[in-house]
Design a protein around this motif. Sequence first.
Motif, PDB file in Angstrom:
ATOM      1  N   THR A  23      43.487  37.009  45.048  1.00 60.27           N
ATOM      2  CA  THR A  23      42.901  37.101  46.389  1.00 60.27           C
ATOM      3  C   THR A  23      41.382  37.000  46.326  1.00 60.27           C
ATOM      4  O   THR A  23      40.760  36.315  47.153  1.00 60.27           O
ATOM      5  N   ASP A  24      40.776  37.669  45.346  1.00 56.61           N
ATOM      6  CA  ASP A  24      39.319  37.622  45.213  1.00 56.61           C
ATOM      7  C   ASP A  24      38.827  36.225  44.826  1.00 56.61           C
ATOM      8  O   ASP A  24      37.783  35.771  45.305  1.00 56.61           O
ATOM      9  N   VAL A  25      39.584  35.543  43.987  1.00 55.29           N
ATOM     10  CA  VAL A  25      39.230  34.179  43.598  1.00 55.29           C
ATOM     11  C   VAL A  25      39.326  33.259  44.818  1.00 55.29           C
ATOM     12  O   VAL A  25      38.448  32.419  45.051  1.00 55.29           O
ATOM     13  N   ALA A  26      40.382  33.450  45.622  1.00 54.00           N
ATOM     14  CA  ALA A  26      40.558  32.628  46.819  1.00 54.00           C
ATOM     15  C   ALA A  26      39.399  32.832  47.792  1.00 54.00           C
ATOM     16  O   ALA A  26      38.879  31.869  48.370  1.00 54.00           O
ATOM     17  N   ILE A  27      38.969  34.060  47.972  1.00 51.40           N
ATOM     18  CA  ILE A  27      37.842  34.348  48.857  1.00 51.40           C
ATOM     19  C   ILE A  27      36.564  33.716  48.301  1.00 51.40           C
ATOM     20  O   ILE A  27      35.760  33.155  49.051  1.00 51.40           O
ATOM     21  N   GLN A  28      36.370  33.806  46.994  1.00 48.81           N
ATOM     22  CA  GLN A  28      35.178  33.249  46.350  1.00 48.81           C
ATOM     23  C   GLN A  28      35.030  31.745  46.617  1.00 48.81           C
ATOM     24  O   GLN A  28      33.951  31.256  46.896  1.00 48.81           O
ATOM     25  N   PHE A  29      36.160  31.020  46.548  1.00 49.59           N
ATOM     26  CA  PHE A  29      36.114  29.559  46.702  1.00 49.59           C
ATOM     27  C   PHE A  29      36.449  29.091  48.113  1.00 49.59           C
ATOM     28  O   PHE A  29      36.397  27.898  48.405  1.00 49.59           O
ATOM     29  N   GLY A  30      36.831  30.007  48.995  1.00 50.31           N
ATOM     30  CA  GLY A  30      37.111  29.641  50.378  1.00 50.31           C
ATOM     31  C   GLY A  30      38.405  28.877  50.558  1.00 50.31           C
ATOM     32  O   GLY A  30      38.491  27.996  51.405  1.00 50.31           O
ATOM     33  N   VAL A  31      39.429  29.208  49.748  1.00 53.04           N
ATOM     34  CA  VAL A  31      40.738  28.582  49.868  1.00 53.04           C
ATOM     35  C   VAL A  31      41.784  29.660  50.074  1.00 53.04           C
ATOM     36  O   VAL A  31      41.511  30.863  49.925  1.00 53.04           O
ATOM     37  N   HIS A  32      43.006  29.246  50.404  1.00 52.05           N
ATOM     38  CA  HIS A  32      44.088  30.197  50.603  1.00 52.05           C
ATOM     39  C   HIS A  32      44.568  30.733  49.253  1.00 52.05           C
ATOM     40  O   HIS A  32      44.464  30.051  48.229  1.00 52.05           O
ATOM     41  N   ARG A  33      45.108  31.933  49.265  1.00 46.59           N
ATOM     42  CA  ARG A  33      45.592  32.547  48.034  1.00 46.59           C
ATOM     43  C   ARG A  33      46.704  31.723  47.407  1.00 46.59           C
ATOM     44  O   ARG A  33      46.823  31.639  46.179  1.00 46.59           O
ATOM     45  N   ASN A  34      47.546  31.082  48.243  1.00 48.82           N
ATOM     46  CA  ASN A  34      48.635  30.253  47.710  1.00 48.82           C
ATOM     47  C   ASN A  34      48.087  29.070  46.894  1.00 48.82           C
ATOM     48  O   ASN A  34      48.720  28.618  45.944  1.00 48.82           O
ATOM     49  N   THR A  35      46.899  28.585  47.262  1.00 53.41           N
ATOM     50  CA  THR A  35      46.274  27.503  46.507  1.00 53.41           C
ATOM     51  C   THR A  35      45.936  27.969  45.095  1.00 53.41           C
ATOM     52  O   THR A  35      46.175  27.257  44.113  1.00 53.41           O
ATOM     53  N   VAL A  36      45.408  29.169  44.995  1.00 52.65           N
ATOM     54  CA  VAL A  36      45.063  29.729  43.677  1.00 52.65           C
ATOM     55  C   VAL A  36      46.331  29.998  42.878  1.00 52.65           C
ATOM     56  O   VAL A  36      46.386  29.725  41.671  1.00 52.65           O
ATOM     57  N   ASP A  37      47.380  30.499  43.542  1.00 56.32           N
ATOM     58  CA  ASP A  37      48.650  30.748  42.847  1.00 56.32           C
ATOM     59  C   ASP A  37      49.220  29.442  42.283  1.00 56.32           C
ATOM     60  O   ASP A  37      49.658  29.395  41.126  1.00 56.32           O
ATOM     61  N   ALA A  38      49.216  28.391  43.095  1.00 58.19           N
ATOM     62  CA  ALA A  38      49.746  27.100  42.645  1.00 58.19           C
ATOM     63  C   ALA A  38      48.909  26.541  41.498  1.00 58.19           C
ATOM     64  O   ALA A  38      49.449  25.959  40.546  1.00 58.19           O
ATOM     65  N   LEU A  39      47.605  26.748  41.571  1.00 59.01           N
ATOM     66  CA  LEU A  39      46.714  26.281  40.509  1.00 59.01           C
ATOM     67  C   LEU A  39      47.035  26.983  39.195  1.00 59.01           C
ATOM     68  O   LEU A  39      47.108  26.351  38.139  1.00 59.01           O
ATOM     69  N   CYS A  40      47.257  28.289  39.260  1.00 56.66           N
ATOM     70  CA  CYS A  40      47.593  29.047  38.042  1.00 56.66           C
ATOM     71  C   CYS A  40      48.940  28.625  37.472  1.00 56.66           C
ATOM     72  O   CYS A  40      49.098  28.500  36.253  1.00 56.66           O
ATOM     73  N   ARG A  41      49.923  28.399  38.360  1.00 55.85           N
ATOM     74  CA  ARG A  41      51.233  27.941  37.883  1.00 55.85           C
ATOM     75  C   ARG A  41      51.116  26.579  37.205  1.00 55.85           C
ATOM     76  O   ARG A  41      51.711  26.344  36.143  1.00 55.85           O
ATOM     77  N   ARG A  42      50.334  25.679  37.810  1.00 60.62           N
ATOM     78  CA  ARG A  42      50.149  24.352  37.214  1.00 60.62           C
ATOM     79  C   ARG A  42      49.475  24.466  35.856  1.00 60.62           C
ATOM     80  O   ARG A  42      49.832  23.769  34.904  1.00 60.62           O
ATOM     81  N   TYR A  43      48.493  25.347  35.739  1.00 66.04           N
ATOM     82  CA  TYR A  43      47.788  25.515  34.467  1.00 66.04           C
ATOM     83  C   TYR A  43      48.723  26.085  33.403  1.00 66.04           C
ATOM     84  O   TYR A  43      48.690  25.666  32.246  1.00 66.04           O
ATOM     85  N   GLN A  44      49.577  27.030  33.782  1.00 69.50           N
ATOM     86  CA  GLN A  44      50.515  27.612  32.814  1.00 69.50           C
ATOM     87  C   GLN A  44      51.580  26.610  32.391  1.00 69.50           C
ATOM     88  O   GLN A  44      51.988  26.576  31.228  1.00 69.50           O
ATOM     89  N   GLN A  45      52.044  25.767  33.327  1.00 73.00           N
ATOM     90  CA  GLN A  45      53.096  24.795  33.007  1.00 73.00           C
ATOM     91  C   GLN A  45      52.579  23.618  32.185  1.00 73.00           C
ATOM     92  O   GLN A  45      53.192  23.230  31.197  1.00 73.00           O
TER      93      GLN A  45
END
Length: 129
Positions: A23-45
């Motif tokens: 949530t804090d990362v999403a606020i920092q970059f001005g995107v939705h939290r789901n965007t950050v979640d998807a980004l992390c999943r893509r990085y892990q996969q």
Amino acid sequence: MPRLNETDRCRAVGMIEAGVRHTDVAIQFGVHRNTVDALCRRYQQFGTTRDRPRSGRPRITSNRQDTYIRVVHLRERLRTATLTARNIPGLRRISPRTVRNRLRERGIRPRRPAIRPVLQQRHRVARFA
């Protein structure tokens, strides 16, 4: 919603790995939290934060036809996109809109004919007698 560029995506993943909440990362970059979640999943996969290729709509013109459109309009600056679309070589007909799109991609502005009413002789009378 703004898209994250490659640098921001890498920074976001680094912040997540450093222990910052999604949530804090999403606020920092001005995107939705789901965007950050998807980004992390893509990085892990996949181990990367790069965008995956998208399908998109296939181009109707070939590189050779694109070059033909550009050369014809550079040689004859007053040529209309409609006339070019009618005379384009190839098996498939293309629309004037496609010609305009190809010219815009190259930074060329095609001529657009003015649509005006046809004047009759009675419209052309002199004002001063």
